[in-house]
Design a protein around this motif. Structure first.
Motif, PDB file in Angstrom:
ATOM      1  N   VAL A 223       6.011  -2.334   3.794  1.00 33.21           N
ATOM      2  CA  VAL A 223       5.419  -1.146   4.732  1.00 33.21           C
ATOM      3  C   VAL A 223       5.297   0.301   3.967  1.00 33.21           C
ATOM      4  O   VAL A 223       4.349   0.960   4.252  1.00 33.21           O
ATOM      5  N   SER A 224       6.213   0.499   3.209  1.00 35.42           N
ATOM      6  CA  SER A 224       6.130   1.842   2.288  1.00 35.42           C
ATOM      7  C   SER A 224       5.175   1.890   1.433  1.00 35.42           C
ATOM      8  O   SER A 224       4.152   2.939   1.350  1.00 35.42           O
ATOM      9  N   LEU A 225       4.892   0.835   0.755  1.00 29.04           N
ATOM     10  CA  LEU A 225       3.383   0.475  -0.288  1.00 29.04           C
ATOM     11  C   LEU A 225       2.290   0.667   0.738  1.00 29.04           C
ATOM     12  O   LEU A 225       1.440   1.565   0.046  1.00 29.04           O
ATOM     13  N   PHE A 226       2.266   0.090   1.705  1.00 27.41           N
ATOM     14  CA  PHE A 226       0.877   0.246   2.649  1.00 27.41           C
ATOM     15  C   PHE A 226       0.889   1.678   3.121  1.00 27.41           C
ATOM     16  O   PHE A 226      -0.387   2.157   2.854  1.00 27.41           O
ATOM     17  N   VAL A 227       1.519   2.201   3.717  1.00 27.45           N
ATOM     18  CA  VAL A 227       1.576   3.518   4.529  1.00 27.45           C
ATOM     19  C   VAL A 227       1.251   4.773   3.448  1.00 27.45           C
ATOM     20  O   VAL A 227       0.488   5.397   3.645  1.00 27.45           O
ATOM     21  N   SER A 228       2.293   4.659   2.237  1.00 23.91           N
ATOM     22  CA  SER A 228       2.218   5.816   1.482  1.00 23.91           C
ATOM     23  C   SER A 228       0.863   5.866   0.656  1.00 23.91           C
ATOM     24  O   SER A 228       0.393   7.042   0.335  1.00 23.91           O
ATOM     25  N   ALA A 233      -4.413   8.334   0.205  1.00 25.41           N
ATOM     26  CA  ALA A 233      -5.871   8.217   0.226  1.00 25.41           C
ATOM     27  C   ALA A 233      -6.558   9.312   1.278  1.00 25.41           C
ATOM     28  O   ALA A 233      -7.499   9.943   0.674  1.00 25.41           O
ATOM     29  N   HIS A 234      -6.007   9.348   2.252  1.00 29.99           N
ATOM     30  CA  HIS A 234      -7.025  10.008   3.363  1.00 29.99           C
ATOM     31  C   HIS A 234      -6.406  11.565   3.767  1.00 29.99           C
ATOM     32  O   HIS A 234      -7.183  12.152   4.378  1.00 29.99           O
ATOM     33  N   LEU A 235      -5.084  11.756   3.314  1.00 26.69           N
ATOM     34  CA  LEU A 235      -4.554  13.103   3.575  1.00 26.69           C
ATOM     35  C   LEU A 235      -4.182  13.902   2.469  1.00 26.69           C
ATOM     36  O   LEU A 235      -3.645  14.945   2.687  1.00 26.69           O
ATOM     37  N   LYS A 236      -4.712  13.629   1.140  1.00 26.58           N
ATOM     38  CA  LYS A 236      -4.480  14.438   0.037  1.00 26.58           C
ATOM     39  C   LYS A 236      -4.936  15.764   0.213  1.00 26.58           C
ATOM     40  O   LYS A 236      -6.191  15.845   0.830  1.00 26.58           O
ATOM     41  N   PRO A 237      -4.356  16.737  -0.305  1.00 27.70           N
ATOM     42  CA  PRO A 237      -5.043  18.119  -0.293  1.00 27.70           C
ATOM     43  C   PRO A 237      -6.356  18.067  -1.217  1.00 27.70           C
ATOM     44  O   PRO A 237      -6.516  17.497  -2.265  1.00 27.70           O
ATOM     45  N   VAL A 248      -9.475   5.821  -7.585  1.00 25.71           N
ATOM     46  CA  VAL A 248      -8.272   5.433  -7.991  1.00 25.71           C
ATOM     47  C   VAL A 248      -7.401   5.080  -6.853  1.00 25.71           C
ATOM     48  O   VAL A 248      -6.684   4.093  -6.551  1.00 25.71           O
ATOM     49  N   VAL A 249      -7.432   6.069  -6.001  1.00 26.45           N
ATOM     50  CA  VAL A 249      -6.210   6.053  -4.610  1.00 26.45           C
ATOM     51  C   VAL A 249      -6.833   5.070  -3.782  1.00 26.45           C
ATOM     52  O   VAL A 249      -6.011   4.183  -3.176  1.00 26.45           O
ATOM     53  N   SER A 250      -8.335   5.108  -3.516  1.00 23.85           N
ATOM     54  CA  SER A 250      -8.681   3.930  -2.683  1.00 23.85           C
ATOM     55  C   SER A 250      -8.495   2.648  -3.235  1.00 23.85           C
ATOM     56  O   SER A 250      -8.229   1.438  -2.550  1.00 23.85           O
ATOM     57  N   PHE A 251      -8.833   2.272  -4.474  1.00 27.95           N
ATOM     58  CA  PHE A 251      -8.272   1.117  -5.011  1.00 27.95           C
ATOM     59  C   PHE A 251      -6.925   0.620  -4.836  1.00 27.95           C
ATOM     60  O   PHE A 251      -6.571  -0.395  -4.672  1.00 27.95           O
ATOM     61  N   LEU A 252      -6.007   1.692  -5.039  1.00 26.15           N
ATOM     62  CA  LEU A 252      -4.527   1.411  -4.891  1.00 26.15           C
ATOM     63  C   LEU A 252      -4.241   1.027  -3.543  1.00 26.15           C
ATOM     64  O   LEU A 252      -3.532   0.051  -3.495  1.00 26.15           O
ATOM     65  N   TYR A 253      -4.789   1.503  -2.547  1.00 25.82           N
ATOM     66  CA  TYR A 253      -4.354   1.234  -1.109  1.00 25.82           C
ATOM     67  C   TYR A 253      -5.155  -0.044  -0.569  1.00 25.82           C
ATOM     68  O   TYR A 253      -4.590  -0.725   0.381  1.00 25.82           O
ATOM     69  N   SER A 254      -6.349  -0.231  -1.245  1.00 27.64           N
ATOM     70  CA  SER A 254      -7.244  -1.128  -0.517  1.00 27.64           C
ATOM     71  C   SER A 254      -6.966  -2.579  -1.524  1.00 27.64           C
ATOM     72  O   SER A 254      -7.183  -3.880  -1.053  1.00 27.64           O
ATOM     73  N   VAL A 255      -6.507  -2.328  -2.805  1.00 29.34           N
ATOM     74  CA  VAL A 255      -6.310  -3.557  -3.718  1.00 29.34           C
ATOM     75  C   VAL A 255      -4.963  -4.146  -4.191  1.00 29.34           C
ATOM     76  O   VAL A 255      -4.479  -5.202  -3.894  1.00 29.34           O
ATOM     77  N   VAL A 256      -4.114  -2.996  -4.244  1.00 27.44           N
ATOM     78  CA  VAL A 256      -2.633  -3.292  -4.929  1.00 27.44           C
ATOM     79  C   VAL A 256      -1.800  -3.981  -3.789  1.00 27.44           C
ATOM     80  O   VAL A 256      -1.256  -5.024  -3.994  1.00 27.44           O
ATOM     81  N   PRO A 257      -1.771  -3.551  -2.607  1.00 25.14           N
ATOM     82  CA  PRO A 257      -1.029  -4.056  -1.587  1.00 25.14           C
ATOM     83  C   PRO A 257      -1.041  -5.749  -1.395  1.00 25.14           C
ATOM     84  O   PRO A 257      -0.123  -6.428  -1.559  1.00 25.14           O
ATOM     85  N   PRO A 258      -2.348  -6.130  -1.110  1.00 19.24           N
ATOM     86  CA  PRO A 258      -2.678  -7.417  -0.820  1.00 19.24           C
ATOM     87  C   PRO A 258      -2.182  -8.338  -2.355  1.00 19.24           C
ATOM     88  O   PRO A 258      -1.756  -9.410  -2.163  1.00 19.24           O
TER      89      PRO A 258
END
Length: 276
Positions: A223-228, A233-237, A248-258
């Protein structure tokens, strides 16, 4: 180099999630609610990574960034459906762990096969409705900023950046509703694990505490990996936003967790190791 990296990640995800699906489906020793939810989680992980990576690998191999309009509509629909279903399922899994720790004598009655199927169907069905609404609304908005997305897959926030400045407001209402629902799920998960931690710390034997932590720890890690990664990705300044960082961030949250979820769940779970 990019193609081989993506291929390696994709094969690792296929292997890890495929092994979990096979083990849970074939071994009667892991036919329990927790593993039923884990099987569904692995199916969702396989689906989400298969929505983005194969096309990215093909584009990398052929040195192109083109995608058809139909393909670009299918990607955000499938990705939103699978990722939101996974988030709802992670919420259900938090309830499963809460009942297992706080009400072990009532575990089978509260989480019988019918209840598990109903909760899983509710997660999948709600996510499907969410994906239909967001995708239909996004692709009904006229695009005035060209047709180039600086991303490795078609993602709704980046498509909305191409819309006319006044048109995307229709999507704001859906985003607010989705954010409130997501926050509610997150609060439920956090409260569940605070209660679980309280119960585990009361267990008198060190062996009992260790077993309880081994059973429950993988879920909050996932959950922590998924949510963080999704939040960043969507709320960074905007001040630190750049095309490369966004990619890079989109790659991390869409590819790394699965890809890493199977490893997280199997590392400390002896029953799953034995089944594998």
């Amino acid at each position: 180099l990019t193609f081989w990296l993506l291929l390696g990640i994709y094969l690792a995800a296929l292997l890890g999630n495929g092994l979990i699906i096979t083990a849970v489906a074939c071994d009667h020793q892991v036919h329990s609610p927790m593993y039923f939810f884990l099987l569904n989680l692995s199916v969702l992980d396989l689906g989400s990574i298969s929505t983005t990576l194969p096309k990215a690998m093909a584009n990398s191999l052929w040195d192109t960034r083109a995608i058809s309009y139909t393909g670009c509509a299918a990607q955000p629909f499938l990705f939103a459906f699978l990722v939101v279903a996974e988030y709802f399922l992670l919420t259900v899994m938090a309830y499963d762990r809460y009942v297992a720790i706080w009400k072990p004598l009532h575990y089978r009655s509260l989480l019988g096969s019918r209840a598990c199927v109903h909760m899983t169907a509710a997660a999948w069905g709600s996510a499907f409705l969410h994906a239909v609404l967001h995708t239909a609304n996004t692709f009904s908005i006229p695009l005035c900023q060209g047709n180039a997305i600086n991303q490795f897959f078609c993602e709704i926030p980046h498509i909305l950046k191409l819309s006319c400045s006044h048109s995307y407001l229709r999507e704001v209402g859906l985003v607010v509703v989705s954010a409130c629902l997501s926050l509610g799920c997150f609060v439920f998960i956090v409260v569940s694990y605070v209660q679980i931690l309280r119960a585990v710390l009361r267990i008198p034997s060190e062996q009992g505490r260790h077993k309880a932590f081994s059973m429950c720890l993988p879920h909050p890690t996932v959950v922590s990996l998924f949510v963080s990664t999704a939040i960043f990705a969507h709320l960074k300044p905007p001040s630190i936003s750049s095309p490369v960082l966004n990619l890079v961030v989109s790659f991390l949250y869409s590819v790394v967790p699965p890809a890493v979820n199977p490893l997280i769940y199997s590392m400390r779970n002896q029953e799953l190791k034995d089944a594998l």
